[in-house]
Design a protein around this motif. Structure first.
Motif, PDB file in Angstrom:
ATOM      1  N   SER A 145     -10.249  18.259 -32.268  1.00  0.00           N
ATOM      2  CA  SER A 145     -10.230  17.699 -30.917  1.00  0.00           C
ATOM      3  C   SER A 145     -10.396  18.798 -29.871  1.00  0.00           C
ATOM      4  CB  SER A 145      -8.918  16.949 -30.686  1.00  0.00           C
ATOM      5  OG  SER A 145      -8.765  15.888 -31.604  1.00  0.00           O
ATOM      6  N   ALA A 146      -9.773  19.947 -30.120  1.00  0.00           N
ATOM      7  CA  ALA A 146      -9.857  21.061 -29.168  1.00  0.00           C
ATOM      8  C   ALA A 146     -11.287  21.583 -29.049  1.00  0.00           C
ATOM      9  CB  ALA A 146      -8.917  22.185 -29.591  1.00  0.00           C
ATOM     10  N   PHE A 147     -12.030  21.615 -30.168  1.00  0.00           N
ATOM     11  CA  PHE A 147     -13.415  22.086 -30.139  1.00  0.00           C
ATOM     12  C   PHE A 147     -14.269  21.204 -29.227  1.00  0.00           C
ATOM     13  CE2 PHE A 147     -17.741  21.889 -32.023  1.00  0.00           C
ATOM     14  CZ  PHE A 147     -18.127  23.208 -31.795  1.00  0.00           C
ATOM     15  N   PHE A 148     -14.208  19.886 -29.450  1.00  0.00           N
ATOM     16  CA  PHE A 148     -15.010  18.988 -28.620  1.00  0.00           C
ATOM     17  C   PHE A 148     -14.460  18.903 -27.196  1.00  0.00           C
ATOM     18  CE2 PHE A 148     -16.308  17.483 -32.841  1.00  0.00           C
ATOM     19  CZ  PHE A 148     -17.681  17.477 -32.664  1.00  0.00           C
ATOM     20  N   GLY A 149     -13.147  19.042 -27.043  1.00  0.00           N
ATOM     21  CA  GLY A 149     -12.558  19.038 -25.714  1.00  0.00           C
ATOM     22  C   GLY A 149     -13.017  20.226 -24.885  1.00  0.00           C
ATOM     23  N   ALA A 150     -13.150  21.384 -25.527  1.00  0.00           N
ATOM     24  CA  ALA A 150     -13.612  22.577 -24.817  1.00  0.00           C
ATOM     25  C   ALA A 150     -15.068  22.422 -24.378  1.00  0.00           C
ATOM     26  CB  ALA A 150     -13.444  23.808 -25.706  1.00  0.00           C
ATOM     27  N   ILE A 151     -15.876  21.777 -25.211  1.00  0.00           N
ATOM     28  CA  ILE A 151     -17.262  21.512 -24.815  1.00  0.00           C
ATOM     29  C   ILE A 151     -17.299  20.587 -23.604  1.00  0.00           C
ATOM     30  CG2 ILE A 151     -19.402  20.353 -25.525  1.00  0.00           C
ATOM     31  CD1 ILE A 151     -18.851  21.330 -28.381  1.00  0.00           C
ATOM     32  N   ALA A 152     -16.472  19.534 -23.633  1.00  0.00           N
ATOM     33  CA  ALA A 152     -16.445  18.592 -22.518  1.00  0.00           C
ATOM     34  C   ALA A 152     -16.032  19.280 -21.222  1.00  0.00           C
ATOM     35  CB  ALA A 152     -15.496  17.440 -22.841  1.00  0.00           C
ATOM     36  N   ALA A 153     -15.009  20.142 -21.305  1.00  0.00           N
ATOM     37  CA  ALA A 153     -14.544  20.844 -20.101  1.00  0.00           C
ATOM     38  C   ALA A 153     -15.632  21.754 -19.538  1.00  0.00           C
ATOM     39  CB  ALA A 153     -13.289  21.639 -20.427  1.00  0.00           C
ATOM     40  N   ALA A 154     -16.413  22.362 -20.418  1.00  0.00           N
ATOM     41  CA  ALA A 154     -17.445  23.302 -19.973  1.00  0.00           C
ATOM     42  C   ALA A 154     -18.611  22.602 -19.292  1.00  0.00           C
ATOM     43  CB  ALA A 154     -17.952  24.118 -21.162  1.00  0.00           C
ATOM     44  N   GLY A 155     -18.730  21.272 -19.472  1.00  0.00           N
ATOM     45  CA  GLY A 155     -19.829  20.542 -18.855  1.00  0.00           C
ATOM     46  C   GLY A 155     -19.620  20.240 -17.383  1.00  0.00           C
ATOM     47  N   HIS A 156     -18.365  20.306 -16.922  1.00  0.00           N
ATOM     48  CA  HIS A 156     -18.044  20.115 -15.499  1.00  0.00           C
ATOM     49  C   HIS A 156     -18.617  18.807 -14.935  1.00  0.00           C
ATOM     50  CE1 HIS A 156     -16.150  24.032 -14.762  1.00  0.00           C
ATOM     51  NE2 HIS A 156     -16.999  24.493 -15.658  1.00  0.00           N
ATOM     52  N   ASN A 157     -18.319  17.698 -15.616  1.00  0.00           N
ATOM     53  CA  ASN A 157     -18.715  16.380 -15.120  1.00  0.00           C
ATOM     54  C   ASN A 157     -17.549  15.442 -15.397  1.00  0.00           C
ATOM     55  OD1 ASN A 157     -19.786  13.545 -15.408  1.00  0.00           O
ATOM     56  ND2 ASN A 157     -21.672  14.552 -14.717  1.00  0.00           N
ATOM     57  N   ASP A 158     -16.873  15.006 -14.329  1.00  0.00           N
ATOM     58  CA  ASP A 158     -15.648  14.226 -14.504  1.00  0.00           C
ATOM     59  C   ASP A 158     -15.892  12.909 -15.228  1.00  0.00           C
ATOM     60  OD1 ASP A 158     -14.176  16.179 -13.285  1.00  0.00           O
ATOM     61  OD2 ASP A 158     -14.117  15.214 -11.316  1.00  0.00           O
ATOM     62  N   ALA A 159     -17.003  12.250 -14.924  1.00  0.00           N
ATOM     63  CA  ALA A 159     -17.284  10.959 -15.561  1.00  0.00           C
ATOM     64  C   ALA A 159     -17.517  11.140 -17.061  1.00  0.00           C
ATOM     65  CB  ALA A 159     -18.492  10.300 -14.911  1.00  0.00           C
ATOM     66  N   LEU A 160     -18.309  12.141 -17.429  1.00  0.00           N
ATOM     67  CA  LEU A 160     -18.544  12.399 -18.849  1.00  0.00           C
ATOM     68  C   LEU A 160     -17.275  12.883 -19.539  1.00  0.00           C
ATOM     69  CD1 LEU A 160     -22.085  14.067 -18.804  1.00  0.00           C
ATOM     70  CD2 LEU A 160     -21.481  11.702 -19.342  1.00  0.00           C
ATOM     71  N   MET A 161     -16.412  13.564 -18.788  1.00  0.00           N
ATOM     72  CA  MET A 161     -15.137  14.003 -19.355  1.00  0.00           C
ATOM     73  C   MET A 161     -14.293  12.802 -19.769  1.00  0.00           C
ATOM     74  SD  MET A 161     -12.896  16.410 -20.132  1.00  0.00           S
ATOM     75  CE  MET A 161     -13.025  17.934 -19.209  1.00  0.00           C
ATOM     76  N   LEU A 162     -14.276  11.753 -18.947  1.00  0.00           N
ATOM     77  CA  LEU A 162     -13.528  10.551 -19.304  1.00  0.00           C
ATOM     78  C   LEU A 162     -14.100   9.914 -20.570  1.00  0.00           C
ATOM     79  CD1 LEU A 162     -12.990   8.904 -15.804  1.00  0.00           C
ATOM     80  CD2 LEU A 162     -11.265   9.977 -17.253  1.00  0.00           C
TER      81      LEU A 162
END
Length: 313
Positions: free
Chosen positions: A238-255
């Protein structure tokens, strides 16, 4: 007297039980608020009236019935700590809500926080506050706290209160996963689409520190011993994919990514055979390498190769 004033005087009173039933249609998170008594003993209770107030300054609130026997304790206290409960903590919530349990902290894991407040272990999040203001509000007192310290705990789902009962936020999701409502092809397509886009954004927007975090998450997966517990493997994946999501800097995609993380957790817990996969290590490293090179297509292709190999294993 105006017509409006006359109408206000003659309208029927809102019946408290009916009001409670209607308010119960709004699902709320469950929290435990703790403080110290005048003689330094830990005290606390369960509430679902927690809310944010302000980011600058950082303020939060909860409200307490005037009939509560802890009202005086909170009024004289210098501060309090609010704990957001996970879905596994329904028994703890019930303990702190029960008037029959005199010694609430007996047998409960806790420690002293930075402000001297009792901090409960294993909660989703905690907020240590100094009292900012207290306001009289009908049959309640509203306590506003200024947040001085934050704490983060497990990656569990939140415990939710709805229509007079606890509910688990991910229950319908879990049901779909366990009952086979989400097939491998659908999940793979979702991962390719969502995280492929996030990797492309990360190539444009991620800082070197954020790429370092993705690399560290991949290294953590490789560092697991053969007998690593399932929970540890789930958290690192989960941390691996979570770190990728955070690096994308898009709140909607983060959700959206948070939902996919929940899918991943449920599949790893109930559906997939989880074991060490050294064959996947170089593929994760390839994702990181292409990110450092700011090679968006290469990073997305490396993710595709990772997903393909995962299914072949």
């Amino acid at each position: 007297m105006t017509a409006l004033a006359t109408a206000e005087r003659t309208r029927p009173a809102i019946e408290p039980t009916l009001l409670r039933q209607h308010l119960g249609c709004f699902p709320t998170g469950v929290a435990i608020v703790t403080t110290r008594t005048a003689d330094g003993q830990p005290a606390g209770l369960t509430c679902n009236s927690f809310s944010s107030v302000s980011l600058e300054p950082p303020l939060v609130l909860f409200s307490l019935r005037k009939a509560s026997r802890l009202l005086g304790t909170f009024q004289q206290a210098e501060g309090f700590a609010i704990h957001i409960l996970g879905e596994h903590q329904d028994a703890l919530s019930g303990r702190f809500a029960s008037s029959k349990v005199e010694h609430k902290f007996e047998g409960v894991a806790w420690r002293e926080g930075e402000l001297g407040m009792p901090l409960l272990d294993d909660c989703l999040a905690s907020f240590e506050c100094r009292l900012f203001a207290a306001h009289d509000a009908g049959d309640h007192v509203i306590f506003i706290g200024e947040v001085h310290h934050l704490g983060a705990g497990t990656g569990e789902q939140a415990l939710v209160f709805y229509k007079g009962a606890y509910m688990r936020l991910a229950e319908s999701l879990r049901h779909r996963v366990v009952q086979g409502g989400m097939g491998d092809a659908d999940v793979d397509e979702a991962y390719r689409t969502l995280y492929g886009r996030l990797l492309r954004l990360a190539c444009e927007r991620a800082s070197e520190a954020e790429i370092d975090a993705i690399e560290a998450a991949a290294a953590l997966i490789e560092d697991h011993p053969e007998d690593a517990p399932l929970k540890a493997r789930i958290e690192s994946a989960s941390a691996f994919f979570g770190a990728i999501a955070a690096a994308g800097h898009n709140d909607a995609l983060m959700l959206m990514a948070q939902t996919m993380t929940n899918v991943l957790r449920e599949r790893m817990t109930h559906v997939l055979s989880v074991r060490a996969r050294p064959d996947l290590y170089p593929l994760r490293r390839a994702v990181v390498r292409h990110l450092r090179e700011r090679d968006a297509e290469g990073a997305a292709a490396a993710l595709d190769a990772l997903i393909d190999q995962l299914r072949r294993g």
